[in-house]
Design an enzyme around this catalytic site. Structure first.
Site, PDB file in Angstrom:
ATOM      1  N   GLY A  46       1.155 -15.919 -89.590  1.00 44.65           N
ATOM      2  CA  GLY A  46       0.451 -17.165 -89.905  1.00 44.65           C
ATOM      3  C   GLY A  46       0.529 -18.151 -88.743  1.00 44.65           C
ATOM      4  N   SER A  48      -3.285 -11.618 -86.123  1.00 44.67           N
ATOM      5  CA  SER A  48      -4.157 -10.731 -86.936  1.00 44.67           C
ATOM      6  C   SER A  48      -5.354 -10.271 -86.108  1.00 44.67           C
ATOM      7  CB  SER A  48      -4.654 -11.461 -88.180  1.00 44.67           C
ATOM      8  OG  SER A  48      -3.585 -11.982 -88.906  1.00 44.67           O
ATOM      9  N   GLY A 103      -3.922  -9.718 -91.674  1.00 44.82           N
ATOM     10  CA  GLY A 103      -2.453  -9.819 -91.758  1.00 44.82           C
ATOM     11  C   GLY A 103      -1.912 -11.174 -92.171  1.00 44.82           C
ATOM     12  N   GLU A 104      -2.464 -12.252 -91.622  1.00 45.19           N
ATOM     13  CA  GLU A 104      -1.809 -13.543 -91.789  1.00 45.19           C
ATOM     14  C   GLU A 104      -2.383 -14.432 -92.892  1.00 45.19           C
ATOM     15  OE1 GLU A 104      -2.215 -13.847 -87.457  1.00 45.19           O
ATOM     16  OE2 GLU A 104      -0.215 -14.721 -87.517  1.00 45.19           O
ATOM     17  N   ILE A 105      -3.633 -14.186 -93.276  1.00 43.90           N
ATOM     18  CA  ILE A 105      -4.245 -15.127 -94.223  1.00 43.90           C
ATOM     19  C   ILE A 105      -3.499 -15.182 -95.555  1.00 43.90           C
ATOM     20  CG2 ILE A 105      -6.101 -13.543 -95.072  1.00 43.90           C
ATOM     21  CD1 ILE A 105      -6.468 -17.307 -94.419  1.00 43.90           C
TER      22      ILE A 105
END
Ligand code: MCN
Ligand code: FES
Ligand code: FES
Length: 905
Positions: free
Chosen positions: A534, A698, A866-868
């Protein structure tokens, strides 16, 4: 020493060992059963679970003195093998249960014991069992694991054919967009995949084992380092200090922006003049055994002069604070945002203004596998470093000058990795084993224990953020003012870039024409700031998403309606002043709305005087890529047997790089009609693989995926005959056509200017989360009962992977919202102490709704993912707490005592 006769996995074994040795170490090191993974080493994670005489035990906590002579032991190797998988293992694969796979053998053994004692477990039975036996997973969010147990039990009872769990290639031969199992799954579920510590056991006998001498204070001048006593200890080959490091003895932080007041050369490999934080490495003892190395490390004498310790940004910003790095101010970087017109007049005349101060924590990454690495000189004299690095080429350039090695004389390889969540964007282990190898000329191996993992790897940088929003009385946002302070710890590494994220993502998702603000990066003596999934997004979007709720209340609007009114639509621009690449947020809200209305009614109906229930929502946006023209390269080669090999660095934290590469290449190469197994992967070794760039931001599905696509298209173009068919390998050779093609792709994007304006990313990810929470009034304890996540991550390459990314990311967001922290070095140094979420803290009820908008610049329409899922749920949970009981938490985590104080206040 004691001698025991054991039956391990059905075979007789004799062991001679110390009675104080752990069963885990004996199984791994004496007997070679490396499926038994040691994570925490203190009975808190279950990765070492084995069955001893029909009892499930955590073998790291069982001393050999307690193991009976004649005992039977079952490890994952004894449950099933790659060519004879047990239904539990098949089910784990089919349900995407192994991401990094480090926890997997422990879970499989635990499941075996569970189903033996209860052949028809309910989902709650399974959750109770994993909670009781402390089986911890940091990747999956547990839901797919419970699915896997349910399916396995059904197969074992004969209620479901095993065949139902096996993936069938669809008629069109396509695996893109399917649940094709990741290539490494079989090795992960059978415990046959060797991670760093397993490879360490298999190193040549002369390999030296390393132990660190580490600082136990947070800021000090080093007066002297005396290694004389340690050098004389048994088995010691050498005690390496800064004097033995031939280069600059610094890891460069790669300053991104010229206005940064530091030079980036602030992180010592081995401390020379100063200690900057707790745990800093001062010396490395290299010895014949780990035990000898540790015993000698305790004899190294370090004389220190204590200096004031600045453990937070406000402390380091105080007028009387000394410079932590003399010559560089503690506030070493500032980042402005200026979009549209001045905001002051807007705020003066707006119908409604809302303001709040917020704080996000030093969230620890807490992978189950502690950091580990090794190094050796190859036959050409090159320094070869194997580690958990998720940025091999980048790290080589960051550590080579410090070690005094030319980058072309270094080789970096990624070991199978048990999760990093971003901490391995920072190289540390790599430089330490590199220095030890060069100083001794021998192969060296270093493994942290979990305490070192927690106290001596980077953390999420805490952020203090103030946001003001102005709106008209219909709820249209008119302007935003922001101020944010990033506590980045002592090392500047990527701190300026992190600070830029505040400009890019506070208020992201909404059309706000006018923004003014400033952020700053502050040097402190707490843990250094490392990338964490994130990277600035969870810090930036927590304040604006909670403030949006407060604004909605002030306007008398429903929070979802206020969001719907303001989200990006054609003509809107992002906080950095560029057009979003797709406009999916209105559709995402439309999809959630009926569930939201239902959830609100349910919460009201199910609230009691003792337990109040509420619903919170939040949305989020995050970039897929590194800023600007982010680039990756991939080689694609036709082989003699007609198969194709893809070579690149798509680093695997555990997210599924193997599946990412395979899915992307297979989809591109579909005209060749290859089966998935005809695509071979050669990944993450700088000797052979081109630079794919780090697996951060990401970015890999988009950026590395595009490089793979380009490489595959180039190969097909070379194979293409005028009649539209493809040349065979032999025809290519006969016609002297290149078999190897080099794909390269750069994102059509540019860096933000000093006002935070630009088009930094070609693709974004969008998330909308609804959290249904229950707050116990007597204790202030919050339970997240249900999470719904609407995701637009573009076209999905693999649903097993992406579902797992979203569930797992949401679980980390639950931890961020409610329990996780690394502030108190003592209390937060264990998994339990740091608030690691076990299964009962994470809802089993998690739902994902996809909106798959085709990305113009994504390979086959994909964006990243990946980060959302870690950027959105935490404000939704915090908003849910307010909706339930009227307590507004602005400083994470929402510990029970904080909520209770709010209830009383
Ligand atoms: N994917 C897909 N379809 C899409 C988008 C992605 O199938 N439309 C798949 C990809 O093929 C890949 C995975 O999803 O396997 C994540 O892709 P992407 O978002 O491009 O991210 P990266 O591969 O670059 O992985 C890094 C990202 C980051 S930055 C962190 S931190 C992170 C993460 O992913 N750390 C993780 N996920 C993690 N998951 C696990 N288990 N462990 C970590 O340490
Ligand atoms: Fe044994 Fe964690 S419980 S390693
Ligand atoms: Fe469970 Fe990674 S898959 S810790």
């Amino acid at each position: 020493m004691i001698k025991l006769n054991l039956t391990v996995n059905g075979a007789p074994k004799q062991v001679i060992c110390d009675k104080d040795e752990t069963l885990a170490n004996v199984l791994r090191e004496n007997l070679g059963f490396t499926s038994v993974k040691v994570g925490c080493g203190t009975g808190q994670c279950g990765s070492c679970s084995v069955i001893v005489d029909d009892k499930l035990v955590r073998s790291c906590s069982m001393k050999m003195g307690r193991v009976k002579d004649g005992a039977t032991v079952l490890t994952t190797e004894g449950i099933g093998t790659p060519d004879n998988l047990h239904p539990i293992q098949v089910s784990w694969i089919a349900n995407g249960g192994a991401q990094c796979g480090f926890c997997t053998p422990g879970f499989i053994v635990s499941t075996y014991a569970l189903i033996k004692s209860n052949p028809s477990p309910t989902r709650d039975d399974i959750r109770d069992w994993f909670q009781k036996y402390r089986n911890a997973c940091r990747c999956t969010g547990y839901k797919q694991l419970v699915d896997a147990v349910m399916d396995a039990a059904a197969v074992m009872r004969g209620d479901k054919p095993l065949d139902d769990l096996l993936f069938k290639i669809p008629e069109d031969g396509r695996i893109w967009g399917s649940k094709y199992p990741r290539p490494t799954a079989v090795a992960k579920v059978t415990g046959t995949l060797d991670y760093g510590a397993d490879l360490g056991i298999k190193m040549p006998a002369e390999t030296l084992k390393c132990a660190l001498v580490q600082a136990e204070v947070s800021h000090a001048k080093i007066l002297s380092i005396d290694t004389s006593e340690a050098e004389k200890m048994p088995g010691v080959e050498k005690v390496v200090t800064h004097k033995d490091v031939k280069g600059k003895n610094r890891i460069t932080g790669l300053i991104t922006f010229p206005s940064n007041k530091g030079d980036g050369w602030d992180r010592p490999i081995l401390c020379d003049e100063k200690v900057f934080q707790y745990g800093d490495a001062i010396a490395i003892v290299c010895a014949d055994t780990e035990k000898h190395a540790k015993e000698a490390a305790a004899k190294v004498k370090v004389e220190l002069e204590r200096l004031p310790e600045y453990m937070s940004a406000p402390a380091a910003m105080a007028d009387d604070a000394i410079e932590i790095h003399p010559g560089t101010p503690n506030v070493y970087y500032t980042q402005k945002i200026a979009k549209g017109g001045e905001t002051a007049p807007i705020f003066d005349s707006a119908d409604v203004v809302m303001e709040g101060d917020f704080f996000t924590t030093r969230q620890p990454h807490m992978p189950i596998e502690p950091d580990v690495g090794f190094a050796y000189l190859d036959d050409e004299g090159k320094l070869c470093i194997h580690s958990k690095s998720i940025g091999l080429h980048l790290h080589l350039y960051m550590i080579a000058p410090g070690l005094g090695v030319e980058p072309e004389n270094g080789v970096m390889v990624q070991n199978p990795t048990g999760g990093t969540f971003g901490y391995k964007f920072s190289p540390t282990m790599e430089a330490l084993v590199g220095a030890a190898c060069l100083a001794t000329g021998k192969p060296v191996f270093l493994a942290y224990d979990w305490y070192q993992q927690q106290t001596y790897t980077g953390k999420r940088s805490p952020q203090f953020t103030t946001v003001r929003m102005a709106a008209d009385k219909e709820g249209k946002l008119l302007g935003m003012e922001t101020d944010w302070t990033v506590d980045h710890g002592p090392y500047s590494e990527f701190g300026d870039l992190l600070t830029l994220r505040g400009a890019q993502f506070i208020g992201a998702g909404y059309d706000i024409a006018n923004i003014r603000g400033e952020g700053r990066t502050v040097c402190t003596n707490h843990a250094w700031g490392a990338a964490f999934r994130g990277y600035g997004g969870p810090e930036a979007e927590f304040p604006s998403e909670v403030l949006m709720d407060e604004l909605a209340e002030k306007l008398g609007m429903d929070p979802l309606d206020l969001r719907y009114k303001n989200v990006y639509r054609k003509g809107s621009t992002t906080p950095t002043g560029c057009d979003p690449e797709v406009y999916s947020l209105p559709e995402m809200i439309d999809k959630l709305r009926p569930k939201y209305e239902e959830a609100k009614k349910k919460a009201k109906a199910n609230s009691t005087a003792e337990v109040k229930r509420g619903v919170g929502i939040a949305l989020g946006v995050y970039g897929s890529g590194l800023d600007g023209p982010d680039t990756a390269e991939a080689d694609v080669r036709l082989e003699e047997d007609g198969s194709v090999t893809v070579l690149t660095c798509w680093h695997d934290h555990g997210q599924g790089a193997d599946m990412g590469v395979l899915g992307t290449a297979h989809e591109t190469l579909r005209p060749l009609g290859l089966k998935p197994e005809q695509i071979k992967l050669h990944l993450n070794d700088t000797r052979y693989c081109p630079n794919g760039g780090p697996a951060g931001g990401s970015r890999s599905q988009v950026v590395v995926g595009n490089a793979i696509r380009v490489g595959c298209e180039m190969l097909m173009a070379a194979m293409n005959k005028p009649d539209g068919t493809f040349r065979t390998y032999q025809e290519m050779v006969d016609e002297k056509i290149d078999l190897l093609h080099h794909g390269k792709w750069s994102a059509p994007a540019n860096n933000c200017d000093e006002n935070g304006q630009g088009k930094p990313f070609a693709c974004y990810m969008y998330g909308l989360c609804m959290a249904e929470v229950a707050v116990e009034i007597a204790t202030g304890n919050t339970t997240v009962e249900h999470l719904t996540f609407v995701a637009d991550v573009g076209k999905v390459n693999n649903f097993l992977v992406v579902d797992g990314q979203i569930y797992g990311g949401m679980a980390q967001a639950v931890g961020l919202a409610l329990s996780e922290n690394y502030e108190d070095i003592k209390k937060h140094s264990t998994m339990k102490g740091a608030g690691f979420p076990y299964i009962k803290q994470i809802p089993d009820d998690m739902e994902i709704i996809y909106v798959e908008s085709q990305r113009p610049d994504g390979p086959h329409g994909a964006s990243g993912v990946g980060e959302i899922p870690l950027c959105v749920p935490h404000p939704a949970i915090i908003n849910g707490i307010y909706n339930a009981c009227g307590v507004r938490i602005r400083e994470l985590p929402a510990l029970p005592e904080k909520v209770l104080a709010g209830l009383k206040g």
